[in-house]
Design a protein around this motif. Sequence first.
Motif, PDB file in Angstrom:
ATOM      1  N   LYS A   1      39.848  39.831  31.105  1.00  0.00           N
ATOM      2  CA  LYS A   1      38.525  39.250  31.350  1.00  0.00           C
ATOM      3  C   LYS A   1      38.303  38.858  32.803  1.00  0.00           C
ATOM      4  CE  LYS A   1      37.012  36.164  28.488  1.00  0.00           C
ATOM      5  NZ  LYS A   1      36.938  34.949  27.644  1.00  0.00           N
ATOM      6  N   TYR A   2      39.398  38.486  33.498  1.00  0.00           N
ATOM      7  CA  TYR A   2      39.236  37.900  34.825  1.00  0.00           C
ATOM      8  C   TYR A   2      40.069  38.613  35.885  1.00  0.00           C
ATOM      9  CZ  TYR A   2      37.246  34.051  32.154  1.00  0.00           C
ATOM     10  OH  TYR A   2      36.493  33.302  31.298  1.00  0.00           O
ATOM     11  N   GLU A   3      39.519  38.649  37.080  1.00  0.00           N
ATOM     12  CA  GLU A   3      40.241  39.106  38.264  1.00  0.00           C
ATOM     13  C   GLU A   3      40.551  37.866  39.095  1.00  0.00           C
ATOM     14  OE1 GLU A   3      39.573  41.942  42.201  1.00  0.00           O
ATOM     15  OE2 GLU A   3      38.106  41.934  40.582  1.00  0.00           O
TER      16      GLU A   3
ATOM     17  N   LYS B   1      35.293  42.690  35.387  1.00  0.00           N
ATOM     18  CA  LYS B   1      35.902  41.385  35.179  1.00  0.00           C
ATOM     19  C   LYS B   1      35.192  40.308  35.997  1.00  0.00           C
ATOM     20  CE  LYS B   1      40.498  43.433  34.513  1.00  0.00           C
ATOM     21  NZ  LYS B   1      41.893  43.464  35.003  1.00  0.00           N
TER      22      LYS B   1
END
Length: 313
Positions: free
Chosen positions: A152-154, A35
């Motif tokens: 998709k993101y951390e 991510k």
Amino acid sequence: MAMQSMLMGKQAHPSLHIRATILDLPLRNSWTTSKDKVVVVMGATGTGKSRLSVDLAMRFNGEIINSDKMQVYEGLDIVTNKISEEEASGVPHHLIGIVPSHADFTCTDFCNTVSGKMDDIVARKRLPIIAGGSNNYIKALIDNEAYGFRSKYECCYLWVDVSMSVLYESLAKRVDQMVDRGMIEEARQFFKPNADYSKGVLRSIGGPEFVEYFRLEASVDEETRVRLLKEALDEVKINTCRLARRQVEKILALKYEKGWNIHRLDATKVYQKHGKKCGEAWEELVLRPSMEIISQFLSSSHGLCNSMELHLN
């Protein structure tokens, strides 16, 4: 201008002698996660979210995405307390003043717009920093599975907090400073007797409160005008404090009910200092801890980022 006064609003980046040594760290950590990384700066109105986001963006090669639902609109820059060019210190800001003042910018609109901005920022190998007080926008973006944000993101969440008693006093002074900067004249330019103050930028605190004053000021005596203006300003201050309380309640709900790992940074003492000591307190209590948290976040696994909270909260 005294540092304490500067803190009531968004201020230009101070000359802090802090050396960041991690600017070249990858935003994606291939050995721990697939991510991309994003920082979310939260807090009640007037606590220093914009200041912190600019400080961090300058040190971590970041760009800022505004998540304040009133600042997305064109107009009423003083009323909505938009960041100035000087305060932005050259850091790119997105979603500020991009929507027509009369439009209705929904959570869905925000999420769709931000999704594109995030992809663009990450593609240029810069760190996205989402900053603003509209927690409903942030929650919709991150928790709504339709946008696939979590896949998709951390995220690393920073919460700039100030005790309510201290913040209330600060917010009241900030309103007075906004008046000195031309808030009343700016609001008057947008005033129309039949305007809908439930839509667009006119919903902003500092809009509806002045309606009666603007409607009557030309037809009443001086004593009445003074009274109406004072009542309007008092209402602006009260509503601003109510907003701050609601914002904190929503952050607490995200932290304790939703289980978001939100790092709290207590900035109360910053607002109790004056002059040079005010800047020193910001550096010690807010900026340095934030940099340590983000350094861990960018260079290690999510689990190690969590461990920082034991030492800093």
